[in-house]
Design an enzyme around this catalytic site. Structure first.
Site, PDB file in Angstrom:
ATOM      1  N   ASN A 298       1.007  -1.234   0.019  1.00 45.78           N
ATOM      2  CA  ASN A 298      -0.123  -0.066   0.015  1.00 45.78           C
ATOM      3  C   ASN A 298       0.936   1.652   0.307  1.00 45.78           C
ATOM      4  OD1 ASN A 298      -2.233  -2.198   0.092  1.00 45.78           O
ATOM      5  ND2 ASN A 298      -2.110  -1.564   2.396  1.00 45.78           N
ATOM      6  N   ASN A 344      11.017  -4.654  10.788  1.00 44.02           N
ATOM      7  CA  ASN A 344       9.406  -4.297  10.827  1.00 44.02           C
ATOM      8  C   ASN A 344       8.690  -4.019  10.156  1.00 44.02           C
ATOM      9  OD1 ASN A 344       8.127  -4.209  13.413  1.00 44.02           O
ATOM     10  ND2 ASN A 344       8.175  -1.917  14.258  1.00 44.02           N
ATOM     11  N   TYR A 350      11.002   3.112   6.323  1.00 43.83           N
ATOM     12  CA  TYR A 350      11.246   3.504   7.648  1.00 43.83           C
ATOM     13  C   TYR A 350      12.612   2.464   7.374  1.00 43.83           C
ATOM     14  CZ  TYR A 350      12.340   4.356  12.809  1.00 43.83           C
ATOM     15  OH  TYR A 350      12.840   5.223  14.015  1.00 43.83           O
TER      16      TYR A 350
HETATM   17  P1  NAD Z   1       9.947  12.309  17.106  1.00 43.95           P
HETATM   18  O1  NAD Z   1       8.778  12.527  16.489  1.00 43.95           O
HETATM   19  O2  NAD Z   1       9.055  12.326  19.017  1.00 43.95           O
HETATM   20  O3  NAD Z   1      11.093  13.921  17.200  1.00 43.95           O
HETATM   21  C1  NAD Z   1      11.403  13.679  16.431  1.00 43.95           C
HETATM   22  C2  NAD Z   1      12.162  15.245  16.078  1.00 43.95           C
HETATM   23  O4  NAD Z   1      12.424  15.279  14.411  1.00 43.95           O
HETATM   24  C3  NAD Z   1      10.862  16.664  15.911  1.00 43.95           C
HETATM   25  O5  NAD Z   1      10.940  17.687  16.828  1.00 43.95           O
HETATM   26  C4  NAD Z   1      10.452  17.000  14.657  1.00 43.95           C
HETATM   27  O6  NAD Z   1      10.045  17.952  14.388  1.00 43.95           O
HETATM   28  C5  NAD Z   1      11.294  16.617  13.960  1.00 43.95           C
HETATM   29  N1  NAD Z   1      11.994  16.776  12.463  1.00 43.95           N
HETATM   30  C6  NAD Z   1      11.315  15.896  11.782  1.00 43.95           C
HETATM   31  N2  NAD Z   1      11.828  15.806  10.736  1.00 43.95           N
HETATM   32  C7  NAD Z   1      12.644  16.863  10.294  1.00 43.95           C
HETATM   33  C8  NAD Z   1      12.847  18.017   9.312  1.00 43.95           C
HETATM   34  N3  NAD Z   1      13.659  17.490   7.932  1.00 43.95           N
HETATM   35  N4  NAD Z   1      14.309  18.786   9.783  1.00 43.95           N
HETATM   36  C9  NAD Z   1      14.879  19.079  11.236  1.00 43.95           C
HETATM   37  N5  NAD Z   1      13.424  18.320  11.865  1.00 43.95           N
HETATM   38  C10 NAD Z   1      12.805  17.400  11.979  1.00 43.95           C
HETATM   39  O7  NAD Z   1      10.860  11.212  17.625  1.00 43.95           O
HETATM   40  P2  NAD Z   1      11.753  10.084  18.321  1.00 43.95           P
HETATM   41  O8  NAD Z   1      10.822   9.284  18.937  1.00 43.95           O
HETATM   42  O9  NAD Z   1      12.205  11.774  19.612  1.00 43.95           O
HETATM   43  O10 NAD Z   1      12.754  10.215  17.206  1.00 43.95           O
HETATM   44  C11 NAD Z   1      13.872  10.331  17.605  1.00 43.95           C
HETATM   45  C12 NAD Z   1      14.746   9.573  16.417  1.00 43.95           C
HETATM   46  O11 NAD Z   1      14.834   8.526  17.335  1.00 43.95           O
HETATM   47  C13 NAD Z   1      14.755   9.620  15.335  1.00 43.95           C
HETATM   48  O12 NAD Z   1      15.673   9.545  14.537  1.00 43.95           O
HETATM   49  C14 NAD Z   1      13.895   8.096  14.819  1.00 43.95           C
HETATM   50  O13 NAD Z   1      13.641   7.497  13.802  1.00 43.95           O
HETATM   51  C15 NAD Z   1      15.256   7.302  16.347  1.00 43.95           C
HETATM   52  N6  NAD Z   1      14.416   6.358  17.191  1.00 43.95           N
HETATM   53  C16 NAD Z   1      13.002   6.593  17.804  1.00 43.95           C
HETATM   54  C17 NAD Z   1      12.758   4.912  18.152  1.00 43.95           C
HETATM   55  C18 NAD Z   1      11.531   5.373  19.275  1.00 43.95           C
HETATM   56  O14 NAD Z   1      11.436   4.594  20.199  1.00 43.95           O
HETATM   57  N7  NAD Z   1      11.062   6.860  19.693  1.00 43.95           N
HETATM   58  C19 NAD Z   1      13.434   4.025  18.548  1.00 43.95           C
HETATM   59  C20 NAD Z   1      14.577   3.366  17.163  1.00 43.95           C
HETATM   60  C21 NAD Z   1      14.611   4.824  16.338  1.00 43.95           C
END
Ligand code: NAD
Length: 445
Positions: A298, A344, A350
């Site tokens: 999808n 996943n 992703y």
């Molecule tokens: P979140 O969505 O809470 O925060 C992400 C932040 O990135 C937000 O403030 C958003 O505004 C900012 N952002 C998004 N696109 C942007 C852009 N184009 N330019 C500048 N800023 C931008 O996410 P999170 O859970 O805090 O995750 C942070 C990182 O950790 C990410 O890279 C995510 O993939 C990775 N991660 C998170 C988890 C989890 O369990 N939460 C697990 C594995 C990896």
């Protein structure tokens, strides 16, 4: 929510109730607090050979109570297994069994750390088998620990001593509360580079660090943690998150930079801001990331392309700008994910972007080393943030309980601590690697 459950099963009447009902009772993890002891009790170093001696000297230098054998009724803070000299599988058994006999004495929040050498294709088969065997021992042992104790390993590349700066720093990190959610992992020390901090509580003193996606979640925790450790912070996020970003930047006494990291000139804008406002740029944390989950059947181009653009292509472009600027000693840490390792369902875009980050880190390492710097990735597993709050409650709860030993999701702080370690000069001998912060699970966002 996980926090409330943790408190309930660890205190008073509800603790007894949870016990009698046989409910899973995850422990409150031992996390870093300034001034607390490095480990919650004496440290036992098992094994003979040069590494055991070097480790003992290091630990004594930190003022710890070091023993060369387990025994007695005292609770132990850590068990360190010096297995660097194994030549054949039989060489592991006595240390493994002595460790087993001492495990019940490990204090809550205790640590097991192996010190060994990576298996190599040029090794004699028996030596390679013994070295690889250590990894299986460690990972399984980690799953048997309780009470918030963890097990991790340090792999010393050929010719690297156990008291090399980054081996010492890795040991300090793994023993401390900073590694609370790092479990079942190995850090390879591949060079004798790296400089130990004058103050272990301020390892980033004098550094200027850029954190992207800093307005909330893991990024905000990284900004706070790096600031706590002495760095000056440039907090970057999209203009739409401007208010939250300003709040974080003020809290950490840094500067806010509203910027979409997918802009073609994002690297140069960051560089100009850091130089103009703070004089230099020493650390870059590529944390900004998004999910746009859909089964591949999808999937549409907008979902696929936006995830690749934010999570991977922006980092590749910014790194080119930083490399071209020849910043001496620059250290970069990128956010990968366990989804990029294990895959996943619903996350092909992703997972491709996050596996891509790991590939990028491997292939950028030598260019960074030429500039006296380094680049590594951190792969979080299940971390409690707004991103994971979107996962349905039942899946989330099952996800937490799947962590075989710690039985809980991690906190943004846990990811931030690992990033702070890899961003420090002390980690100079670690380059091109991905460190999982996943509580020994591969469940991830
Ligand atoms: P979140 O969505 O809470 O925060 C992400 C932040 O990135 C937000 O403030 C958003 O505004 C900012 N952002 C998004 N696109 C942007 C852009 N184009 N330019 C500048 N800023 C931008 O996410 P999170 O859970 O805090 O995750 C942070 C990182 O950790 C990410 O890279 C995510 O993939 C990775 N991660 C998170 C988890 C989890 O369990 N939460 C697990 C594995 C990896």
């Amino acid at each position: 929510m996980a926090d409330n459950y943790l408190k309930l099963v660890n205190s008073g009447f509800t603790k007894e109730l949870a016990k009698s009902l046989g409910l899973p009772r995850p422990s409150i993890l031992r996390r870093y607090r300034r001034g607390q002891p490095l480990v919650p009790g004496p440290v036992v170093v098992l094994g003979a050979g040069s590494a055991a001696h070097e480790l003992t000297e290091t630990l004594l230098g930190w003022g710890l109570d070091v023993r060369r054998h387990a025994g007695g009724s005292e609770k132990l803070g850590a068990l360190i297994l010096a297995l660097d000299a194994v030549e054949a599988p039989g060489d592991i058994s006595s240390i493994a069994l002595e460790t087993g006999a001492a495990l019940r004495s490990l204090a809550p929040g205790g640590r097991v750390v192996t010190i060994s050498r990576p298996a190599d294709a040029t090794d004699a088969p028996a030596r390679s088998a013994a070295r690889q065997g250590v990894t299986g021992l460690l990972r399984s042992l980690g799953r048997e620990l309780r009470g918030g104790a963890t097990a991790n390993g340090i792999l010393l590349a050929e010719g690297i001593r156990a008291d090399a700066p980054s081996a010492t720093a890795a040991l300090h990190f793994l023993l401390s509360g900073r590694s609370a959610y790092v479990d079942g992992q190995f850090l390879t020390i591949e060079s004798a580079r790296g400089e130990l901090p004058a103050d272990w509580d301020q390892p980033l003193s004098g550094k200027v660090a850029v954190v992207t996606g800093a307005a909330r979640g893991i990024g905000a925790a990284i900004a706070r943690t790096l600031h706590r450790d002495g760095a000056t912070i440039v907090a970057v996020d999209v203009p739409q998150a401007g208010d939250a970003l300003a709040k974080v930047a003020n809290e950490v006494e840094g500067t806010a930079l509203q910027l979409d990291v997918t802009r073609h000139d994002a690297g140069q804008i960051i560089l100009d801001h850091a130089r103009q406002r703070h004089g230099h740029l020493d650390i870059v944390i590529h944390n900004a990331g998004i999910t746009r989950d859909k089964l591949l059947a999808n999937m549409d181009a907008a979902r696929w392309d936006s995830v690749m653009a934010v999570n991977l292509e922006s980092q590749l472009r910014m790194n080119e700008a930083f490399l071209a600027a020849e910043l001496p000693g620059l250290r970069i840490v990128s956010l990968a994910s366990t989804s990029g390792i294990a895959g996943n369902r619903g996350q092909t875009n992703y997972a491709a972007s996050k596996a891509g980050v790991m590939g990028m880190v491997v292939a950028t390492a030598s260019a960074m080393a030429e500039r006296d710097g380094g680049i590594n990735a951190v792969a979080p597993g299940f971390i409690e943030t707004e991103m994971t709050a979107k996962i349905p409650v039942a899946t989330r709860t099952v996800g937490r309980m799947l962590m075989p030993s710690l039985m809980q999701g991690g906190q943004p702080l846990d990811v931030a601590e690992a990033i702070g370690f890899l961003a420090s000069d002390a980690a100079g001998g670690i380059n091109g690697q991905t460190l999982r912060v996943c509580g020994q699970s591969l469940v991830g966002a």
